[in-house]
Design an enzyme around this catalytic site. Structure first.
Site, PDB file in Angstrom:
ATOM      1  N   LYS A   1      -5.649   4.432   9.584  1.00 34.64           N
ATOM      2  CA  LYS A   1      -5.101   4.824   9.208  1.00 34.64           C
ATOM      3  C   LYS A   1      -5.692   5.955   9.234  1.00 34.64           C
ATOM      4  O   LYS A   1      -4.319   7.816   9.157  1.00 34.64           O
ATOM      5  CB  LYS A   1      -4.389   4.124   7.598  1.00 34.64           C
ATOM      6  CG  LYS A   1      -4.034   2.588   7.482  1.00 34.64           C
ATOM      7  CD  LYS A   1      -4.172   3.131   5.472  1.00 34.64           C
ATOM      8  CE  LYS A   1      -3.124   1.567   5.259  1.00 34.64           C
ATOM      9  NZ  LYS A   1      -2.947   0.967   4.293  1.00 34.64           N
TER      10      LYS A   1
ATOM     11  N   SER B   1       0.581  -1.260   0.061  1.00 32.64           N
ATOM     12  CA  SER B   1       0.020   0.205  -0.207  1.00 32.64           C
ATOM     13  C   SER B   1       0.649   1.037  -0.102  1.00 32.64           C
ATOM     14  O   SER B   1       0.224   2.376   0.235  1.00 32.64           O
ATOM     15  CB  SER B   1      -0.577  -0.254   1.521  1.00 32.64           C
ATOM     16  OG  SER B   1      -0.041  -0.341   2.556  1.00 32.64           O
TER      17      SER B   1
END
Length: 847
Positions: free
Chosen positions: A754, A711
């Protein structure tokens, strides 16, 4: 002759008494004048495997070997033959070098055909000889021999040694009942000297084969007698040891018999007095416990069998303790004891709301279970797995659920467990055997339907003692655990009514078969507002009470709690926050004990007095827009974090260096980002030969922490594009997403963690894959309003938003179709390498 290990070819056996007497009588005259016997210089030779023949010895042999049969058939009775001993008795056809050099000449007294392949012979030993040379090997052995002149010694020393030997022999006869008493008279009647005495002792006593060989090959008469004396003394020592062992054994038997008789008499006396023995009372007590335990039929049969054994066993024996311990476990287990579930859904909801803030999904699942239990009474217990960062209340939530259900609560931690026997128990054959922790926990609970919490299921280990995770497969399977068998009990125990709840900080370390048996319930990290409410309602009152304070003595303002959350904690859970509140309570308790009487209201300005300087400063607070530095978002087992990726260039020839303890997947993402930037260099305003003139170094700080996952692809591409185009990246933007070589941005996991990490760090804008927009349902509305969330489909969208003054057109779909993709974890994670399968980091990648 055959080897002693080959029973089929066994050739040598002693004479029976009648035959021996007959031969002795027939050969008595021969013994008297055997010294005058004329021994031919050449003799046929018979090797002996397990018998040693001495002069004046009569032996009965069965001949089965081919060569020896040839010899016996070729000679007549009264013939003289040579007897030698094999060095190795295991060889059926010994070579010449395996035969002893010293042998005995013997007269063939008689031979008798037993069968076609066996002849029985009777031999009388005459004199020793030495092999000079072998003359033939076929059809049987023949050798040239030299007769050894054996002179008996009549010196004083010889007489003393003979007297000593006879005295020792007499002692041996008294000590060892296996040695016949008539041997002593037989030896004395035929005694002619020290050498003859040694031969007769070796002949009549049961010495080892090698010991007899030693006597045979000792030529000097005095030396031979000394060897015989040493062997007699050895036999005396063994006989004494055997006598001592026999006496000790007899003493033990007499003691046990005496104790048995006394106990039997005691039983009779107690019976006459109307009293009960201790062992009988213990058996009766165990029987009563087992009657009350409500054992199922199979377990009751086993218990009755063990009770019957217990009545027959001596209470002083070790077996008695083993049986009583086993029966005690059977009696104390909750075979039929169970608590009634509190099926009032509204009351259960109040208890859950009282103890825990938010967690609506988990609470709804518990209330659904209660609702179904109302409709279906025999429903099997669910297997739930609470998964989330540390400090989010997984274990305490289990206690609240047990209270809401009205069930007993038991907890078992399996973190670091490596021995399978911890789950299944040990078999009773082992010393100190015990049931496994599952059965032990049920005994403590006293109920067959408790709420059973298995903590840290993601941290189970394995080694040579087995795999505890595999042992849990049966425990956590509603289709199998109705007949769970602990190795100690060796009986099925029904676990189907137990409600199992496991906890884990991560899912990728849990084996697939075990994870498949559990229903995963995600407990995400808390946002600042949630932490503030939880601290105000739960943590502060609990710590004030726990430190012996009152609400009038200490109050902590909301701005102080908010400052603690922002400046003194960094985790997604509540554990650090509660620790800091506890620190404030401890310091105030110290002040009170030292004389402070005024109440204290702690505000944000007072925190440095109690907690010291601020620990965590927003990581982008002092940053500015820089070339080659981009901000990414990472998921870890402790929650979300921001990740800075730095890129720099120096003169070179196009090399790429990647550092920061990165995993293979993250390195491949860096290679893909490099390839994309090279392929679109013209669109990015990068000189065509720039990549050939410079070496590029990509570094991810915090190099001591392993990092992996795909990611960070968009973050790596942004840093490289900024570096090569010499345009700075906005410092207030963070991003996440996997990229492809065609410039597509793929979805990732751990979205909520996140976003919360970006908010804590002071990030104002977040770039994330468009396919992750569906994950915003887990983000509170007020958080979404505070952040600018930009959803991107291509890397060109990321670069336009993140890099100042850059202009790049959206990439067109490449011809030939969309490249094949695979489902995998879409998170940049610390401290653990990504496996090549879906890994929960707040969600799965669905590419």
């Amino acid at each position: 002759m055959s080897s002693p290990g080959n029973k089929k070819n066994s050739t040598e056996k002693p004479l029976d008494k009648a035959t021996t007497d007959k031969v002795i009588a027939a050969g008595s005259k021969a013994r008297l004048d055997m010294l005058s016997f004329e021994i031919p210089p050449e003799l046929p030779i018979i090797p002996l495997a397990s018998t040693v023949v001495f002069p004046q010895m009569v032996v009965n042999l069965q001949v089965v070997r081919k060569k020896n049969l040839n010899l016996i058939r070729d000679i007549e009775p009264e013939s003289i033959i040579g007897l030698v001993v094999q060095k190795s008795s295991s060889i059926d056809v010994p070579p010449i070098e395996d035969l002893s050099q010293i042998g005995v000449a013997a007269r063939l007294v008689n031979k008798l055909n037993v069968s076609g392949n066996t002849i029985q012979i009777i031999l009388l030993g005459l004199r020793r000889f030495r092999i000079a040379a072998y003359l033939q090997t076929e059809p049987y052995l023949r050798a040239r021999v030299s007769i050894i002149d054996e002179k008996e010694d009549e010196s004083m020393e010889a007489n003393l040694l003979m007297g000593n030997a006879l005295h020792l022999l007499e002692n041996l006869i008294q000590l060892d009942p296996r040695v016949p008493g008539e041997i002593l008279n037989l030896i004395k009647n035929n005694l002619t000297g020290p050498g003859n005495l040694a031969d007769q002792v070796a002949n009549h006593l049961n010495f080892e084969l090698e010991e007899k060989k030693e006597i045979l090959q000792t030529i000097d008469a005095l030396d031979r007698l000394k060897v015989a004396i040493r062997l007699i003394e050895k036999s005396i020592g063994l006989a004494k040891a055997g006598q001592e062992i026999k006496e000790q054994t007899e003493d033990e038997i007499r003691k046990a018999q005496r104790e048995f008789f006394l106990r039997e008499q005691l039983k009779v006396i107690r019976k006459e007095l109307g009293e009960e023995s201790e062992s009988a009372a213990a058996v009766r007590e165990l029987r009563e416990k087992i009657d009350k335990a409500g054992l199922p039929e199979e377990a009751r049969k086993e218990a009755d069998k063990e009770l019957a054994r217990l009545e027959m066993v001596n209470p002083a024996s070790a077996e008695y303790t083993v049986i009583t311990t086993y029966l005690d476990w059977l009696a104390m287990l909750p075979w039929s004891a169970a608590t009634d579930d509190r099926l009032d859904v509204r009351e259960a909801a109040k208890i859950l709301d009282r103890d825990h803030y938010d967690l609506e999904k988990v609470k709804d699942r518990i209330l659904e279970f209660l609702a179904v239990r109302q409709l279906k009474k025999d429903m099997k217990g669910p297997i739930l797995c609470f998964y989330g960062p540390p400090g989010t209340g997984k274990t305490s939530l289990g206690k609240s659920i047990a209270e809401a259900l009205g069930r007993k609560f038991v907890r078992m931690s399996v973190g670091g467990m490596r021995d399978e026997a911890e789950i299944r128990g040990h078999r009773r054959t082992y010393v100190g055997a015990m049931p496994g922790k599952v059965v032990q926990s049920l005994r403590r609970a006293g109920s067959k339907n408790p709420l059973f919490m298995i903590d840290e299921v993601d941290k189970i280990g394995s080694d040579f003692r087995g795999d505890p995770a595999s042992a849990l497969l049966e425990v956590l399977d509603p289709e199998q655990n109705s007949t769970f068998t602990d190795l100690y009990l060796d009986l099925p125990f029904d676990l189907s009514r137990v409600m199992f709840i496991t906890t884990a900080n991560r899912l990728d370390t849990i084996p697939d078969p075990l994870r498949d048996r559990m229903e995963i319930l995600h407990l995400p990290g808390y946002v600042e507002e949630e932490k503030l409410d939880i601290a105000r309602q739960y943590l502060v009152p609990r710590q004030i009470e726990g430190h012996g304070l009152t609400k009038t003595q200490l109050t902590i303002s909301d701005d102080a709690i908010s400052e603690i959350i922002r400046g003194y904690t960094s985790d997604s859970g509540l554990r650090k926050l509660e620790q800091q509140i506890a620190t404030i309570c401890r310091k105030l308790a110290k002040e009170i004990t030292m004389g402070r009487t005024k109440p204290r209201n702690v505000t944000g300005r007072d925190l440095q007095e109690y907690l010291g300087p601020i620990i965590y400063i927003p990581e982008v607070a002092e940053r500015t827009d820089e070339i080659g530095v981009s901000t990414g978002l990472a998921w870890t087992s402790s929650g979300g974090e921001i990740l800075f990726i730095e890129a720099t260039r120096m003169k070179g020839n196009g090399g790429l260096t990647i550092t920061g303890q990165l995993g293979d997947v993250m390195k491949e993402s860096a290679q893909a980002a490099m390839s994309y930037v090279k392929a679109h260099a013209t669109d990015l305003g990068i000189l065509e030969d720039a990549f050939d003139k410079f070496d590029i170094h990509i570094h991810v700080p915090a190099g001591a922490i392993p990092k992996d996952g795909p990611s960070a692809g968009v973050t790596l591409a942004t840093a490289l594009a900024s570096l090569m185009s010499q345009r700075p990246v906005r410092h207030d933007i963070a991003m996440t997403g996997e990229i492809t070589l065609r410039g597509k941005v793929l979805p990732v996991g751990g979205v909520k963690e996140k976003i919360l990490a970006a908010r804590r760090a002071g990030i104002s804008t977040i770039l994330m894959p468009a396919k992750n927009e569906k994950d915003l349902v887990d983000i509170p509305a007020h958080i979404r309003k505070q952040l600018k969330l930009v959803f991107v489909k291509e890397i060109s969208d990321v670069l336009r938003a993140a890099i100042t003054s850059i202009s790049i057109a959206p990439s067109s779909r490449a011809s030939g179709g969309t490249p094949k993709t695979h489902t995998h974890a879409g998170t940049t994670r610390k401290s653990q390498k990504v496996r090549p399968r879906a890994v929960a980091g707040g969600g799965r990648s669905t590419r």
